[in-house]
Design a protein around this motif. Structure first.
Motif, PDB file in Angstrom:
ATOM      1  N   PHE A  10       0.837  -1.199   0.000  1.00  0.00           N
ATOM      2  CA  PHE A  10       0.000   0.000   0.000  1.00  0.00           C
ATOM      3  C   PHE A  10       0.873   1.251   0.000  1.00  0.00           C
ATOM      4  O   PHE A  10       0.632   2.191  -0.766  1.00  0.00           O
ATOM      5  CB  PHE A  10      -0.919  -0.019   1.228  1.00  0.00           C
ATOM      6  N   LEU A  11       1.915   1.282   0.850  1.00  0.00           N
ATOM      7  CA  LEU A  11       2.801   2.440   0.918  1.00  0.00           C
ATOM      8  C   LEU A  11       3.568   2.613  -0.389  1.00  0.00           C
ATOM      9  O   LEU A  11       3.714   3.736  -0.881  1.00  0.00           O
ATOM     10  CB  LEU A  11       3.771   2.323   2.100  1.00  0.00           C
ATOM     11  N   LYS A  12       4.017   1.527  -0.969  1.00  0.00           N
ATOM     12  CA  LYS A  12       4.734   1.609  -2.252  1.00  0.00           C
ATOM     13  C   LYS A  12       3.837   2.248  -3.313  1.00  0.00           C
ATOM     14  O   LYS A  12       4.256   3.150  -4.038  1.00  0.00           O
ATOM     15  CB  LYS A  12       5.170   0.211  -2.700  1.00  0.00           C
ATOM     16  N   HIS A  13       2.592   1.813  -3.372  1.00  0.00           N
ATOM     17  CA  HIS A  13       1.641   2.367  -4.343  1.00  0.00           C
ATOM     18  C   HIS A  13       1.362   3.845  -4.040  1.00  0.00           C
ATOM     19  O   HIS A  13       1.305   4.671  -4.961  1.00  0.00           O
ATOM     20  CB  HIS A  13       0.349   1.550  -4.322  1.00  0.00           C
ATOM     21  N   ALA A  14       1.199   4.184  -2.766  1.00  0.00           N
ATOM     22  CA  ALA A  14       0.948   5.579  -2.377  1.00  0.00           C
ATOM     23  C   ALA A  14       2.123   6.468  -2.779  1.00  0.00           C
ATOM     24  O   ALA A  14       1.924   7.600  -3.254  1.00  0.00           O
ATOM     25  CB  ALA A  14       0.682   5.671  -0.881  1.00  0.00           C
ATOM     26  N   LYS A  15       3.339   5.971  -2.603  1.00  0.00           N
ATOM     27  CA  LYS A  15       4.523   6.753  -2.989  1.00  0.00           C
ATOM     28  C   LYS A  15       4.578   6.952  -4.504  1.00  0.00           C
ATOM     29  O   LYS A  15       4.983   8.018  -4.973  1.00  0.00           O
ATOM     30  CB  LYS A  15       5.799   6.082  -2.479  1.00  0.00           C
ATOM     31  N   GLU A  16       4.176   5.941  -5.260  1.00  0.00           N
ATOM     32  CA  GLU A  16       4.123   6.085  -6.717  1.00  0.00           C
ATOM     33  C   GLU A  16       3.109   7.161  -7.104  1.00  0.00           C
ATOM     34  O   GLU A  16       3.379   7.997  -7.969  1.00  0.00           O
ATOM     35  CB  GLU A  16       3.766   4.745  -7.372  1.00  0.00           C
ATOM     36  N   ASN A  17       1.939   7.140  -6.461  1.00  0.00           N
ATOM     37  CA  ASN A  17       0.931   8.166  -6.737  1.00  0.00           C
ATOM     38  C   ASN A  17       1.423   9.546  -6.341  1.00  0.00           C
ATOM     39  O   ASN A  17       1.187  10.530  -7.046  1.00  0.00           O
ATOM     40  CB  ASN A  17      -0.373   7.857  -5.988  1.00  0.00           C
ATOM     41  N   THR A  18       2.118   9.631  -5.217  1.00  0.00           N
ATOM     42  CA  THR A  18       2.649  10.907  -4.748  1.00  0.00           C
ATOM     43  C   THR A  18       3.688  11.447  -5.723  1.00  0.00           C
ATOM     44  O   THR A  18       3.712  12.639  -6.018  1.00  0.00           O
ATOM     45  CB  THR A  18       3.250  10.757  -3.341  1.00  0.00           C
ATOM     46  N   SER A  19       4.524  10.573  -6.245  1.00  0.00           N
ATOM     47  CA  SER A  19       5.531  10.983  -7.223  1.00  0.00           C
ATOM     48  C   SER A  19       4.855  11.522  -8.476  1.00  0.00           C
ATOM     49  O   SER A  19       5.257  12.566  -9.018  1.00  0.00           O
ATOM     50  CB  SER A  19       6.431   9.797  -7.567  1.00  0.00           C
ATOM     51  N   ARG A  20       3.812  10.843  -8.923  1.00  0.00           N
ATOM     52  CA  ARG A  20       3.056  11.295 -10.097  1.00  0.00           C
ATOM     53  C   ARG A  20       2.436  12.662  -9.814  1.00  0.00           C
ATOM     54  O   ARG A  20       2.526  13.571 -10.645  1.00  0.00           O
ATOM     55  CB  ARG A  20       1.969  10.271 -10.422  1.00  0.00           C
ATOM     56  N   LEU A  21       1.849  12.815  -8.647  1.00  0.00           N
ATOM     57  CA  LEU A  21       1.235  14.087  -8.270  1.00  0.00           C
ATOM     58  C   LEU A  21       2.268  15.199  -8.221  1.00  0.00           C
ATOM     59  O   LEU A  21       2.037  16.294  -8.734  1.00  0.00           O
ATOM     60  CB  LEU A  21       0.550  13.946  -6.905  1.00  0.00           C
ATOM     61  N   GLN A  22       3.417  14.914  -7.645  1.00  0.00           N
ATOM     62  CA  GLN A  22       4.462  15.946  -7.521  1.00  0.00           C
ATOM     63  C   GLN A  22       4.909  16.421  -8.901  1.00  0.00           C
ATOM     64  O   GLN A  22       5.117  17.610  -9.109  1.00  0.00           O
ATOM     65  CB  GLN A  22       5.640  15.420  -6.716  1.00  0.00           C
ATOM     66  N   LYS A  23       5.041  15.504  -9.845  1.00  0.00           N
ATOM     67  CA  LYS A  23       5.446  15.894 -11.199  1.00  0.00           C
ATOM     68  C   LYS A  23       4.401  16.776 -11.853  1.00  0.00           C
ATOM     69  O   LYS A  23       4.733  17.725 -12.566  1.00  0.00           O
ATOM     70  CB  LYS A  23       5.689  14.651 -12.058  1.00  0.00           C
ATOM     71  N   GLN A  24       3.128  16.478 -11.625  1.00  0.00           N
ATOM     72  CA  GLN A  24       2.052  17.232 -12.266  1.00  0.00           C
ATOM     73  C   GLN A  24       1.798  18.582 -11.600  1.00  0.00           C
ATOM     74  O   GLN A  24       1.419  19.535 -12.268  1.00  0.00           O
ATOM     75  CB  GLN A  24       0.759  16.404 -12.278  1.00  0.00           C
ATOM     76  N   THR A  25       2.009  18.671 -10.298  1.00  0.00           N
ATOM     77  CA  THR A  25       1.730  19.926  -9.592  1.00  0.00           C
ATOM     78  C   THR A  25       2.922  20.872  -9.591  1.00  0.00           C
ATOM     79  O   THR A  25       2.812  21.994  -9.106  1.00  0.00           O
ATOM     80  CB  THR A  25       1.285  19.650  -8.143  1.00  0.00           C
ATOM     81  N   LYS A  26       4.023  20.404 -10.097  1.00  0.00           N
ATOM     82  CA  LYS A  26       5.240  21.192 -10.272  1.00  0.00           C
ATOM     83  C   LYS A  26       5.640  21.971  -9.018  1.00  0.00           C
ATOM     84  O   LYS A  26       5.914  21.376  -8.007  1.00  0.00           O
ATOM     85  CB  LYS A  26       5.108  22.078 -11.497  1.00  0.00           C
TER      86      LYS A  26
END
Length: 119
Positions: A10-26
């Motif tokens: 679950f944490l691994k998946h959450a970190k992947e989503n967070t990384s995606r979000l960080q790239k998009q929110t600049k």
């Protein structure tokens, strides 16, 4: 050990989503994560103490991703399973019934992270 959700996955998946979000929110995402990193550094309070505080708040605000993330970081910072249990107790004291439900999630995840049997 808990037989429910795999909190490490679950944490691994959450970190992947967070990384995606960080790239998009600049800049917004980058600024948030810099603030997070700066706030969690050792100071008058140790990183371990700050992670346990954040865990208690995560339980109180009912954020499962935050619970798992701060639990993992608390363990990495040297927190014992008993310190986690006492942190859950404080969340329950401050937040009542909802903290009992989310505190249970934190303890279930702690069983996986620490290899402990908290039943």
């Amino acid at each position: 050990m808990s037989e429910g959700k795999d909190y490490q996955e679950f944490l691994k998946h959450a970190k992947e989503n967070t990384s995606r979000l960080q790239k998009q929110t600049k800049a917004v995402g980058a600024d948030y994560f810099k603030m997070h990193t700066d706030a969690m550094k050792d100071g008058a309070l140790s990183q371990k103490e700050k992670e346990l505080m954040a865990l208690s708040i995560a339980i109180s605000t009912r954020c499962e991703g935050c619970i798992v993330s701060h639990l993992a970081e608390a363990k990495a910072s040297g927190a014992s399973v008993q310190e986690v249990v006492e942190t859950v107790n404080i969340a329950i004291m401050m937040s009542g019934g909802p903290a009992i439900v989310y505190g249970g999630i934190a303890l279930e995840a702690a069983e996986q992270y620490y290899g402990a049997d908290l039943k």
